[in-house]
Design a protein around this motif. Structure first.
Motif, PDB file in Angstrom:
ATOM      1  N   PRO A 308       0.750  -1.387   0.039  1.00  0.00           N
ATOM      2  CA  PRO A 308      -0.075   0.016   0.195  1.00  0.00           C
ATOM      3  C   PRO A 308       0.808   1.234   0.159  1.00  0.00           C
ATOM      4  O   PRO A 308       1.986   1.263   0.576  1.00  0.00           O
ATOM      5  N   LEU A 309       0.097   2.207  -0.495  1.00  0.00           N
ATOM      6  CA  LEU A 309       0.947   3.629  -0.662  1.00  0.00           C
ATOM      7  C   LEU A 309       0.460   4.785  -0.081  1.00  0.00           C
ATOM      8  O   LEU A 309      -0.680   4.895   0.329  1.00  0.00           O
ATOM      9  N   VAL A 310       1.446   5.776   0.313  1.00  0.00           N
ATOM     10  CA  VAL A 310       0.899   7.030   0.593  1.00  0.00           C
ATOM     11  C   VAL A 310       1.343   7.884  -0.148  1.00  0.00           C
ATOM     12  O   VAL A 310       2.601   7.981  -0.675  1.00  0.00           O
ATOM     13  N   GLY A 327      -8.840   5.922  -5.233  1.00  0.00           N
ATOM     14  CA  GLY A 327      -9.836   5.534  -5.431  1.00  0.00           C
ATOM     15  C   GLY A 327     -10.099   3.796  -5.384  1.00  0.00           C
ATOM     16  O   GLY A 327     -11.188   3.256  -5.203  1.00  0.00           O
ATOM     17  N   ALA A 328      -9.054   3.150  -5.541  1.00  0.00           N
ATOM     18  CA  ALA A 328      -8.769   1.778  -5.519  1.00  0.00           C
ATOM     19  C   ALA A 328      -8.743   1.363  -4.176  1.00  0.00           C
ATOM     20  O   ALA A 328      -8.822  -0.045  -3.841  1.00  0.00           O
ATOM     21  N   GLY A 329      -8.554   2.099  -3.246  1.00  0.00           N
ATOM     22  CA  GLY A 329      -8.143   1.711  -1.744  1.00  0.00           C
ATOM     23  C   GLY A 329      -7.163   0.988  -1.515  1.00  0.00           C
ATOM     24  O   GLY A 329      -6.854   0.328  -0.606  1.00  0.00           O
ATOM     25  N   ALA A 330      -6.136   1.241  -2.355  1.00  0.00           N
ATOM     26  CA  ALA A 330      -4.661   0.852  -2.275  1.00  0.00           C
ATOM     27  C   ALA A 330      -3.624   1.754  -1.501  1.00  0.00           C
ATOM     28  O   ALA A 330      -2.514   1.410  -1.440  1.00  0.00           O
ATOM     29  N   GLY A 331      -4.155   2.662  -1.233  1.00  0.00           N
ATOM     30  CA  GLY A 331      -3.409   3.714  -0.372  1.00  0.00           C
ATOM     31  C   GLY A 331      -4.253   5.189  -0.098  1.00  0.00           C
ATOM     32  O   GLY A 331      -5.275   5.132  -0.451  1.00  0.00           O
ATOM     33  N   SER A 356      -7.200  -3.139   5.236  1.00  0.00           N
ATOM     34  CA  SER A 356      -7.845  -3.042   3.858  1.00  0.00           C
ATOM     35  C   SER A 356      -7.008  -2.580   2.684  1.00  0.00           C
ATOM     36  O   SER A 356      -7.013  -2.852   1.629  1.00  0.00           O
ATOM     37  N   TYR A 357      -6.074  -1.606   3.069  1.00  0.00           N
ATOM     38  CA  TYR A 357      -5.246  -1.031   2.154  1.00  0.00           C
ATOM     39  C   TYR A 357      -4.192  -2.185   1.574  1.00  0.00           C
ATOM     40  O   TYR A 357      -4.082  -2.267   0.489  1.00  0.00           O
ATOM     41  N   ARG A 358      -3.667  -3.025   2.464  1.00  0.00           N
ATOM     42  CA  ARG A 358      -2.903  -3.912   1.886  1.00  0.00           C
ATOM     43  C   ARG A 358      -3.485  -4.898   1.149  1.00  0.00           C
ATOM     44  O   ARG A 358      -3.242  -5.457   0.073  1.00  0.00           O
TER      45      ARG A 358
END
Length: 396
Positions: A308-310, A327-331, A356-358
């Motif tokens: 996951p990203l910031v 938007g994809a919930g990945a960061g 959830s981000y991971r």
């Protein structure tokens, strides 16, 4: 098949094309790679025959083009307006100054197909003049047609010098898309409607030794911090990202670029380790989050590893990529335009504590891994080259 690859000077523009070029070479195709003479070592390192094609333009005209808008006018533009302006000027100055050299190289090598990196306008212009088919290879996310329109229009007066009425329509030209389709915003008119997905092989997880920089880490979580190769020397960006993580109970690995000055950062806490360069494939398997400027290589590499990203975007299409990640919930999107300590700190806390981000990043990694590999795309390119008529040029 004879293939002519061309990418803008710079590792981030060259690297996305290398897996396809290497796959073509390994399957017995005749491959040549073109880029700026100052960047040829990036393609040559992969064992590809590489030539330098530089511009011969008017420096005064280029300065005038880049100075078309005043700082005050640029300050009130939206990110999309700024990006459209950059694309147009890149086409005017880049293609205008390099088309003669590119055309000479293409005529010398007589390829069956030209593969041009996105926003590398000189190669499509030269292909059109020579009457050869071309495709566009993505170097990041696809772009809306409205963003790219000015760039293609800027090719009209360039090709007119060589007897064409205008640059041919490109709506049927295939776009080799390295970006996961699920990240694309809905209801957008894309610059190249004909899209061929191709796995970004160069950033996928690969077996390798654990980097020595990770030895002796004290905390259970590790955060990777980078500003890529374009913004790594921008004052205050990396400093803010690093200082946001002081005292957070995490280990920090930062890369500052081959041209980065370590002395600029001064003394750091024991949990912070600064390196000029580390291959992302080596470091990403061992980190729990990435803090970055939303550059395409870092974003795509992190997602391919399920990290996951910031994201704190700084310029051009980074704002779009950051929005797609969020938007994809990945960061988490933090401080668009200018990172702050509090914004970065709070965002890192969020991605490290909310699983959830991971989970979303891991799901995207699976989608990326399932994309068609470069070798499998070669057959489609051969068919396209064989069945595409000359596009109005002189036939080489």
């Amino acid at each position: 098949m004879r293939l002519f690859f061309s990418a803008g000077a710079g590792y981030s523009r060259i690297a996305p094309l290398l897996p396809l070029a290497v796959a073509a070479r390994d399957r017995g195709h005749d491959v040549v790679f073109a880029t700026g003479s100052g960047a040829v070592e990036h393609a040559r390192a992969s064992g590809l025959p590489t030539i330098g094609v530089d511009g011969q333009g008017d420096e005064a005209a280029a300065r005038q083009a880049w100075g078309r808008y005043s700082p005050a006018e640029l300050a009130v533009m939206s990110p999309d307006e700024k990006l459209a302006y950059v694309v147009t000027v890149m086409a005017e100055t880049g293609a205008g100054s390099r088309v003669d050299g590119m055309l000479a190289a293409i005529r010398e090598h007589r390829p069956d197909l030209v593969v041009a990196g996105a926003a590398e306008f000189a190669a499509p212009a030269a292909a059109a003049i020579a009457g050869l088919p071309y495709v566009v290879h993505g170097i990041g996310p696809p772009k809306p047609a409205a963003i790219m329109a000015g760039g293609w229009q800027a090719l009209d007066p360039i090709v007119r010098r060589f007897g064409l009425d205008r640059f041919p329509e490109h709506e049927t030209v295939p776009y080799l898309d390295i970006w996961p389709e699920v990240l694309r915003p809905k209801e957008t008119t894309w610059d190249h409607p004909v899209s061929l997905p191709i796995r970004p092989e160069g950033i996928l997880p690969a077996p390798g030794n654990r980097p020595p920089v990770l030895e002796g880490l004290r905390h259970g979580k590790t955060v990777y911090v980078t500003a890529g190769t374009s913004h790594n020397t921008r004052p205050g960006v990396l400093e803010t990202m690093l200082s946001a993580l002081y005292g957070e109970g995490v280990d920090v690995i930062a890369t500052i670029g081959r041209d980065g000055d370590r002395d600029r950062f001064g003394a750091q806490p024991a949990e912070v380790r600064i390196e000029n360069f580390l291959p992302q494939q080596q470091i990403l398997p061992h980190v729990d989050a990435v803090v970055c400027h939303a550059g395409s290589g870092t974003v795509l590499g992190s997602l391919a590893h399920g990290v996951p990203l910031v994201v704190s975007p700084l310029a051009t299409d980074q704002f779009d990529m950051a929005a797609q990640v969020a938007g994809a919930g990945a960061g988490v999107l933090a401080d668009p335009g200018s990172p702050t300590r509090s914004g970065i700190r709070d965002a890192v806390r969020t991605v490290l504590t909310d699983p959830s981000y991971r989970d979303s990043a891991v799901s995207l990694a699976a989608r990326i891994a399932a994309m068609p590999d470069p070798a499998s795309v070669l057959d489609q390119l051969a068919e396209y080259a064989n069945h595409t008529p000359a596009r109005g040029g002189d036939g080489g």
